[in-house]
Design a protein around this motif. Sequence first.
Motif, PDB file in Angstrom:
ATOM      1  N   ALA A  63      -3.843  21.183  -3.077  1.00 21.09           N
ATOM      2  CA  ALA A  63      -2.797  21.551  -4.026  1.00 21.09           C
ATOM      3  C   ALA A  63      -2.231  22.914  -3.697  1.00 21.09           C
ATOM      4  O   ALA A  63      -1.020  23.136  -3.725  1.00 21.09           O
ATOM      5  N   THR A 117      -0.229  24.389 -11.975  1.00 18.18           N
ATOM      6  CA  THR A 117      -0.745  23.505 -13.012  1.00 18.18           C
ATOM      7  C   THR A 117       0.356  23.113 -13.991  1.00 18.18           C
ATOM      8  O   THR A 117       0.459  21.955 -14.410  1.00 18.18           O
ATOM      9  N   ALA A 172       2.550  20.573 -12.413  1.00  9.20           N
ATOM     10  CA  ALA A 172       1.877  19.262 -12.361  1.00  9.20           C
ATOM     11  C   ALA A 172       1.926  18.570 -13.719  1.00  9.20           C
ATOM     12  O   ALA A 172       2.196  17.370 -13.822  1.00  9.20           O
ATOM     13  N   ARG A 173       1.700  19.339 -14.785  1.00  9.63           N
ATOM     14  CA  ARG A 173       1.767  18.753 -16.133  1.00  9.63           C
ATOM     15  C   ARG A 173       3.172  18.299 -16.475  1.00  9.63           C
ATOM     16  O   ARG A 173       3.378  17.248 -17.077  1.00  9.63           O
ATOM     17  N   LYS A 203       3.903  15.029 -14.813  1.00 11.97           N
ATOM     18  CA  LYS A 203       3.262  13.894 -15.476  1.00 11.97           C
ATOM     19  C   LYS A 203       4.024  13.492 -16.731  1.00 11.97           C
ATOM     20  O   LYS A 203       4.195  12.315 -17.034  1.00 11.97           O
TER      21      LYS A 203
END
Length: 348
Positions: free
Chosen positions: A11, A338, A341-342, A345
């Motif tokens: 990542a 992070t 990434a959230r 999603k």
Amino acid sequence: MTDLFTASAPAREMVAHARPPWRRAVLTREGAVIGMLALVIVVALTTVPNFDSPLTVTFLLRDVAPILLIALPMTLIIITEEIDLSVASVVALSSVTVGILTRDGAPFELAMIAGVLVGAIAGVINGFLVTVVGLPSLAVTIGSLAMFRGISVGLLGTQAVTDFPEEWTSLARANIPGTPIPMIMIAFALLAIIFGVVLHATPFGRSLYAIGLNKEAAHFSGINVGRTKFILFVASGTVSGFAGVYFTLLYGNARGENATGMELAVIAAVLLGGVSIFGGRGALHGVIAGVLLIGTIGSALRLAGVTADIINVITGVVLVLSVVSASFLAWFHRTRATARARGGKQDG
């Protein structure tokens, strides 16, 4: 849920390579150190008397040469999440070896070779204890730091050997003809090229980053972690032995107390240059800039009349700030990764 402080290595790599090439080349920790070095030089040239003197360049490079040399293998060791605190004691042991053999009538060329070999043997001892016995490098090298220093002081006591061949001491203090740059910089440049190519352009170098990021994963991917680390400790000892020979010739004496505290200067420069103490990150050009930055600050402050104690305090503050800023930036980038990434999603 992904932990903010344990983001995976892939990542981190994807986030890094998502940036434009110019940002990856310029807007980095190493780029910041190089920029800071340029700024310090400009400020010193305009405000510090005699900083623009060729003698200043000569003495600055002579003083930092042993640190530059030792920082090369130290960079590789710290990238694998290990450390070698014994390097300054190895410099002293090498120096004492050269001094005793010279005093006892051995050919000086043989004495110099013996000084380098003693450093290599010291590296073998450290590497064996870390990779074969399985002891932590921090504990091992603290112990060998004391052991090698004790041997050095025990062999010569309070005495010092100062009678060395004039042609060799003159060579150690000589400059490249027509320049203020010391001859030792030729040896450093050659070693820097070798270490740089190994670290940044070979599978062996890539394996060092893999070990630093996750040694278990590196092992299961086929990397011989123990052998790799052993090679690094031997390289560190050998280069420290060479630095000990140069140190002896430059200052014209062999004493058990030589290079006391140098290991802290080396580690400070490596960390300032952008190498992560947690392993897996770092570049050689940043480390070289870090060494030169610390040396330049010290040289400018001495010329400005600042005492050695104050210089040490300032150097320490710079190091602490560099480590804190590196940790903060790492946390910031992980937080952004992070969050992205959230967000991805949620959009999905």
